[in-house]
Design a protein around this motif. Structure first.
Motif, PDB file in Angstrom:
ATOM      1  N   ILE A   1     -92.358  38.276  86.251  1.00 59.00           N
ATOM      2  CA  ILE A   1     -91.981  36.640  85.732  1.00 59.00           C
ATOM      3  C   ILE A   1     -91.155  36.757  84.974  1.00 59.00           C
ATOM      4  O   ILE A   1     -90.417  35.101  84.986  1.00 59.00           O
ATOM      5  CB  ILE A   1     -93.449  36.390  85.741  1.00 59.00           C
ATOM      6  N   SER A   2     -91.567  37.194  83.890  1.00 53.11           N
ATOM      7  CA  SER A   2     -90.238  36.916  82.888  1.00 53.11           C
ATOM      8  C   SER A   2     -88.698  36.975  82.788  1.00 53.11           C
ATOM      9  O   SER A   2     -88.103  35.976  82.381  1.00 53.11           O
ATOM     10  CB  SER A   2     -90.531  37.630  81.441  1.00 53.11           C
TER      11      SER A   2
ATOM     12  N   LYS B   1     -96.213  40.772  85.162  1.00 55.73           N
ATOM     13  CA  LYS B   1     -95.173  39.898  84.156  1.00 55.73           C
ATOM     14  C   LYS B   1     -93.901  40.058  83.409  1.00 55.73           C
ATOM     15  O   LYS B   1     -93.118  39.050  83.303  1.00 55.73           O
ATOM     16  CB  LYS B   1     -96.034  39.699  82.624  1.00 55.73           C
TER      17      LYS B   1
ATOM     18  N   GLN C   1     -87.720  36.327  86.324  1.00 57.85           N
ATOM     19  CA  GLN C   1     -87.338  35.474  86.870  1.00 57.85           C
ATOM     20  C   GLN C   1     -86.850  34.227  86.217  1.00 57.85           C
ATOM     21  O   GLN C   1     -85.858  33.762  86.695  1.00 57.85           O
ATOM     22  CB  GLN C   1     -88.200  35.375  87.950  1.00 57.85           C
ATOM     23  N   GLU C   2     -87.836  33.928  85.387  1.00 58.86           N
ATOM     24  CA  GLU C   2     -87.510  32.869  84.360  1.00 58.86           C
ATOM     25  C   GLU C   2     -86.396  32.374  83.525  1.00 58.86           C
ATOM     26  O   GLU C   2     -85.738  31.543  83.796  1.00 58.86           O
ATOM     27  CB  GLU C   2     -88.964  32.605  82.992  1.00 58.86           C
TER      28      GLU C   2
ATOM     29  N   ASP D   1     -83.581  31.732  85.990  1.00 58.65           N
ATOM     30  CA  ASP D   1     -83.768  30.650  86.593  1.00 58.65           C
ATOM     31  C   ASP D   1     -83.394  29.769  85.335  1.00 58.65           C
ATOM     32  O   ASP D   1     -82.315  29.225  85.882  1.00 58.65           O
ATOM     33  CB  ASP D   1     -85.008  30.007  86.322  1.00 58.65           C
ATOM     34  N   TYR D   2     -83.192  30.344  84.077  1.00 54.85           N
ATOM     35  CA  TYR D   2     -83.235  29.416  82.698  1.00 54.85           C
ATOM     36  C   TYR D   2     -81.404  29.611  82.905  1.00 54.85           C
ATOM     37  O   TYR D   2     -81.203  28.293  82.790  1.00 54.85           O
ATOM     38  CB  TYR D   2     -83.674  29.386  82.050  1.00 54.85           C
TER      39      TYR D   2
END
Length: 257
Positions: free
Chosen positions: A34-35, A31, A37-38, A41-42
């Protein structure tokens, strides 16, 4: 799963507990990745999007400058502010990429003077606006490094020199200690750094007395520089005193492998 056969019911219960804890740990780590990477990306999307209005503003200022010479001072100041916005955008992206810098690193031999010129060219307009002299002595040296990341470090140091130097000059030269040891020195005649602040200038978020007094410091620039230099296998140190300017030493020497 690597655990021995349980000899008792209590051992079996302990092993089941360990399995659950390990699975939960893996889930938390997943998690977290993923957090992150998000988030990357943002901000990557945000940085690319904000470059469009920056470029548009620069074009508008250029066309206005050509039409009305009497607004030259105003336009010059606006261009300076647009340049600062670009710097902050680059710093955000660097901060996000710093954890995975090894994946974005290509070591090769580069002429050091070419890398210095890249950074100086970016800040040439600011030197003219602030009427600061640049004293650049060519080093005639080759360094084993990553071009993009070392140029970033040199740019950050020049940026600091320009922030805190009201008059005088910024000097760039090399100190050689043997055939394979070289230190790039970037010296300014600015306000300097208090002695009690020197040990902490590379800490994240630390601005020091001058940074708070002049409200120009984010406390991120030198932190990022040290992180980059550590990953590149280079050294970095600072000599300074209030009212006597600052010298930044980038130790770039390596032995050929």
């Amino acid at each position: 799963d690597g655990l021995p056969e349980p000899a008792t019911l209590i051992e079996e219960d302990y092993q089941e507990l360990l399995r659950r804890l390990y699975e939960e740990k893996l889930e938390v780590e997943s998690k977290g990745r993923i957090s992150r990477q998000e988030l990357v990306d943002y901000y990557g999307l945000w940085a690319h999007q904000i470059k469009t209005p920056i470029a548009a503003a620069r074009l508008l200022l250029q066309s206005r400058e050509e039409e009305e010479e009497q607004d030259a001072a105003f336009i010059r100041e606006m261009k300076l502010e647009v340049f600062k916005i670009e710097q902050y955008v680059e710093m955000v992206m660097t901060y996000l990429r710093i954890g995975d810098i090894s994946q974005d690193m290509v070591l090769s031999w580069y002429p050091l003077d070419d890398l210095i010129r890249q950074a100086v060219r970016k800040y040439s307009r600011l030197f003219i606006i602030q009427k600061l002299k640049l004293d650049f002595k060519e080093t005639d040296s080759l360094v084993l490094t990553d071009e993009k990341w070392l140029v970033f470090v040199i740019e950050q140091i020049l940026s600091n020199a320009l922030k805190y130097t009201k008059e005088g000059a910024v000097s760039i030269y090399a100190q050689k200690d043997g055939p394979s040891q070289i230190a790039l020195v970037i010296a300014d005649t600015g306000i300097g750094i208090a002695q009690e602040d020197l040990p902490r200038v590379f800490e994240r978020g630390f601005t020091g007395y001058n940074g708070r007094e002049y409200k120009k410091s984010t406390g991120i620039g030198l932190y990022l520089c040290r992180r980059v230099m550590d990953r590149l296998g280079h050294g970095m140190r600072i000599q300074s005193a209030p009212g006597e300017g600052t010298k930044v030493f980038l130790d770039l020497g390596r032995k050929p492998v």
